[in-house]
Design an enzyme around this catalytic site. Structure first.
Site, PDB file in Angstrom:
ATOM      1  N   CYS A 154       1.079  -0.998  -0.161  1.00 20.45           N
ATOM      2  CA  CYS A 154       0.328   0.128  -0.197  1.00 20.45           C
ATOM      3  C   CYS A 154       0.994   0.776   0.036  1.00 20.45           C
ATOM      4  CB  CYS A 154      -0.509   0.040   1.355  1.00 20.45           C
ATOM      5  SG  CYS A 154      -2.296  -1.343   1.328  1.00 20.45           S
ATOM      6  N   HIS A 173      -2.919   7.638   1.507  1.00 17.68           N
ATOM      7  CA  HIS A 173      -3.718   6.357   1.201  1.00 17.68           C
ATOM      8  C   HIS A 173      -5.192   6.092   2.088  1.00 17.68           C
ATOM      9  CE1 HIS A 173      -3.738   2.339   0.492  1.00 17.68           C
ATOM     10  NE2 HIS A 173      -3.907   2.289   1.429  1.00 17.68           N
ATOM     11  N   ASN A 190      -9.951  -0.046  -0.769  1.00 19.47           N
ATOM     12  CA  ASN A 190      -8.382   0.135  -0.981  1.00 19.47           C
ATOM     13  C   ASN A 190      -7.938   0.079  -2.054  1.00 19.47           C
ATOM     14  OD1 ASN A 190      -5.410  -0.100  -0.488  1.00 19.47           O
ATOM     15  ND2 ASN A 190      -6.365  -0.722   2.149  1.00 19.47           N
TER      16      ASN A 190
HETATM   17  O1  UT7 Z   1      -3.603  -0.458   3.533  1.00 23.80           O
HETATM   18  C1  UT7 Z   1      -3.335  -1.630   4.239  1.00 23.80           C
HETATM   19  C2  UT7 Z   1      -3.861  -1.323   4.940  1.00 23.80           C
HETATM   20  N1  UT7 Z   1      -5.004  -1.709   5.711  1.00 23.80           N
HETATM   21  C3  UT7 Z   1      -5.630  -1.418   6.945  1.00 23.80           C
HETATM   22  O2  UT7 Z   1      -5.201   0.226   7.014  1.00 23.80           O
HETATM   23  C4  UT7 Z   1      -6.833  -1.361   7.805  1.00 23.80           C
HETATM   24  C5  UT7 Z   1      -7.090  -1.529   8.261  1.00 23.80           C
HETATM   25  N2  UT7 Z   1      -7.793  -1.749   9.615  1.00 23.80           N
HETATM   26  C6  UT7 Z   1      -9.113  -1.423   9.552  1.00 23.80           C
HETATM   27  O3  UT7 Z   1      -9.712  -0.905   8.580  1.00 23.80           O
HETATM   28  C7  UT7 Z   1     -10.026  -2.338  10.204  1.00 23.80           C
HETATM   29  O4  UT7 Z   1      -9.256  -3.027  11.498  1.00 23.80           O
HETATM   30  C8  UT7 Z   1     -11.439  -3.443   9.340  1.00 23.80           C
HETATM   31  C9  UT7 Z   1     -12.326  -2.193   8.680  1.00 23.80           C
HETATM   32  C10 UT7 Z   1     -10.188  -4.163   9.478  1.00 23.80           C
HETATM   33  C11 UT7 Z   1     -12.190  -3.593  10.404  1.00 23.80           C
HETATM   34  O5  UT7 Z   1     -12.595  -2.803  11.602  1.00 23.80           O
HETATM   35  P1  UT7 Z   1     -12.713  -2.845  12.953  1.00 23.80           P
HETATM   36  O6  UT7 Z   1     -13.194  -1.902  14.160  1.00 23.80           O
HETATM   37  O7  UT7 Z   1     -11.296  -3.211  13.497  1.00 23.80           O
HETATM   38  O8  UT7 Z   1     -13.580  -4.404  13.372  1.00 23.80           O
HETATM   39  P2  UT7 Z   1     -12.937  -5.635  14.552  1.00 23.80           P
HETATM   40  O9  UT7 Z   1     -12.368  -6.294  13.486  1.00 23.80           O
HETATM   41  O10 UT7 Z   1     -12.729  -4.878  14.962  1.00 23.80           O
HETATM   42  O11 UT7 Z   1     -14.574  -6.836  13.961  1.00 23.80           O
HETATM   43  C12 UT7 Z   1     -15.817  -6.373  14.367  1.00 23.80           C
HETATM   44  C13 UT7 Z   1     -16.381  -7.051  14.138  1.00 23.80           C
HETATM   45  C14 UT7 Z   1     -16.132  -8.330  14.426  1.00 23.80           C
HETATM   46  O12 UT7 Z   1     -17.704  -9.286  14.621  1.00 23.80           O
HETATM   47  P3  UT7 Z   1     -16.926  -9.397  16.779  1.00 23.80           P
HETATM   48  O13 UT7 Z   1     -15.960 -10.186  16.795  1.00 23.80           O
HETATM   49  O14 UT7 Z   1     -17.077  -8.831  17.072  1.00 23.80           O
HETATM   50  O15 UT7 Z   1     -18.001 -10.525  17.195  1.00 23.80           O
HETATM   51  C15 UT7 Z   1     -16.327  -9.192  13.309  1.00 23.80           C
HETATM   52  O16 UT7 Z   1     -16.444 -10.667  13.251  1.00 23.80           O
HETATM   53  O17 UT7 Z   1     -17.506  -6.940  13.085  1.00 23.80           O
HETATM   54  C16 UT7 Z   1     -17.327  -8.472  13.094  1.00 23.80           C
HETATM   55  N3  UT7 Z   1     -16.907  -8.310  11.587  1.00 23.80           N
HETATM   56  C17 UT7 Z   1     -18.050  -8.105  10.285  1.00 23.80           C
HETATM   57  N4  UT7 Z   1     -19.029  -7.448  10.437  1.00 23.80           N
HETATM   58  C18 UT7 Z   1     -20.196  -7.318   9.231  1.00 23.80           C
HETATM   59  C19 UT7 Z   1     -15.282  -8.144  10.430  1.00 23.80           C
HETATM   60  N5  UT7 Z   1     -15.986  -8.170   9.079  1.00 23.80           N
HETATM   61  C20 UT7 Z   1     -17.009  -8.356   8.751  1.00 23.80           C
HETATM   62  C21 UT7 Z   1     -17.803  -7.919   7.478  1.00 23.80           C
HETATM   63  N6  UT7 Z   1     -19.388  -7.540   8.375  1.00 23.80           N
HETATM   64  N7  UT7 Z   1     -17.763  -7.153   6.797  1.00 23.80           N
END
Ligand code: UT7
Length: 323
Positions: free
Chosen positions: A113, A250, A280
């Site tokens: 990225c 980015h 992204n």
């Molecule tokens: O370009 C390279 C750099 N990459 C990035 O910058 C990505 C960085 N990370 C992020 O942007 C965020 O961490 C994400 C968008 C990937 C995830 O957001 P988050 O607020 O950190 O969510 P999380 O991973 O903590 O997940 C929260 C909940 C989980 O459920 P439980 O365990 O709380 O019941 C996940 O299973 O959301 C659930 N979940 C989803 N629900 C619906 C994860 N993906 C999805 C989805 N739809 N697509």
């Protein structure tokens, strides 16, 4: 002193737009979850047979047209990608051939990225040293091909596309009022490999593999890393959150962008946001966003632009330039 200035911007998005609602019809997710957590509404997906080199070539042609230059005017192509057509040759050489260029050099660079920032910094060194006269700097990706479409934690985040700029060397006064790239700052820390990687490759599994990410872990590191290299760019140039015209980050996640801008005191109206419609696109995201803001008239000649990225490796970096 010699500097490299940007004389053309271009980009290309595959025609197919994939909305959150469409994804929600295939996997257990929702438009609301994706928009709230990331700001993403849709992403573009390459057509069958549409490769990274094709996307990169379209972006490069657009940048050359914008610069009023011909392919023969280019003697260096530096292309950032994590999704090459083949393990080798480099995508850059395919773009070179597609453009009909037979002189100079073309090579790929892998910083995921952060690839565009790394490619711009690399090409700048060639141009400023006089090794190259004019360079195409390209970020192009087909991340749709390395996504695990069953994994809702990653497949909703990424999209395909490409962007390019043309840079050329010129004799500048050597002050911060100069046009062109005023500073670049690159960093990496390989200890973070497992937080964001592809679980395949020629030398390990002999397969292509799929993207794997510990999203929360990446998020945790992102804002600090991003703001550190921006503070470095401000310190090196004397520019500040108040005196830059545009912040073109980015485009990984709107929440990361907003938190970084807030921490640095960059006003929201200076932030170029394209993640909503592009998702992204890894190395393509910054040149896509730059081209969007140049073509809609926001970024104009004389403006000071700050770019930054953070991604797999981890790698991260910033650059500050005057258009
Ligand atoms: O370009 C390279 C750099 N990459 C990035 O910058 C990505 C960085 N990370 C992020 O942007 C965020 O961490 C994400 C968008 C990937 C995830 O957001 P988050 O607020 O950190 O969510 P999380 O991973 O903590 O997940 C929260 C909940 C989980 O459920 P439980 O365990 O709380 O019941 C996940 O299973 O959301 C659930 N979940 C989803 N629900 C619906 C994860 N993906 C999805 C989805 N739809 N697509």
């Amino acid at each position: 002193m010699r500097r490299a200035r940007i004389v053309g911007f271009g980009s290309y998005l595959p025609a197919r737009r994939l909305s959150n609602d469409e994804l929600a019809g295939r996997i257990d997710t929702s438009d609301e979850w994706i928009r709230q957590r990331t700001g993403i509404r849709a992403r573009h997906i390459a057509a069958e047979g549409e490769t990274t080199s094709m996307i990169a070539t379209r972006a490069a042609e657009a940048a050359l047209a914008h610069a009023g230059l011909k392919p023969a005017d280019i003697d260096l192509i530096v292309l950032a990608t994590a999704t090459p057509d083949y393990t080798f040759p480099a995508v850059a050489t395919q773009v070179q051939a597609n453009l009909g260029i037979t002189h100079g050099a073309a090579f790929d660079l892998a910083a995921v990225c952060s690839g565009f920032v790394f490619a711009l910094a690399t090409a700048e060194k060639f141009v400023v040293s006089g090794s190259a006269r004019r360079a195409l700097v390209i970020g192009a990706e087909t991340f749709s091909r390395i996504l695990d479409w069953e994994d809702r934690t990653t497949c909703v985040l990424f999209g395909d596309g490409g962007g390019a700029v043309v840079i050329e060397g010129y004799e500048a006064a050597g002050t911060r009022a100069d046009q062109g790239i005023l500073t670049t700052h690159l960093r990496s820390d390989g200890r973070h490999r497992e937080k964001l990687y592809v679980d395949g490759g020629p030398s390990s599994t002999m397969t292509t593999g799929h993207l794997r990410m510990e999203g929360r872990e990446v998020f945790k590191h992102a804002v600090g890393m991003i703001t550190d290299v921006i503070v470095d760019a401000f310190a090196a140039t004397g520019y500040s959150a108040e005196t830059i015209d545009w912040f073109v980050p980015h485009q990984a996640n709107q929440r990361i962008i907003t938190a970084s801008a807030e921490k640095l005191g960059i006003a929201p109206e200076k932030v170029v946001l394209t993640v909503g419609e592009h998702g992204n696109t890894s190395a393509a995201s910054i040149p896509l966003a730059l081209d969007t803001a140049v073509k809609d008239g926001r970024i104009r000649p004389g403006h000071v632009v700050l770019i930054e990225a953070m991604g797999g490796g981890f790698t991260w970096g910033s650059a500050l330039f005057r258009v």
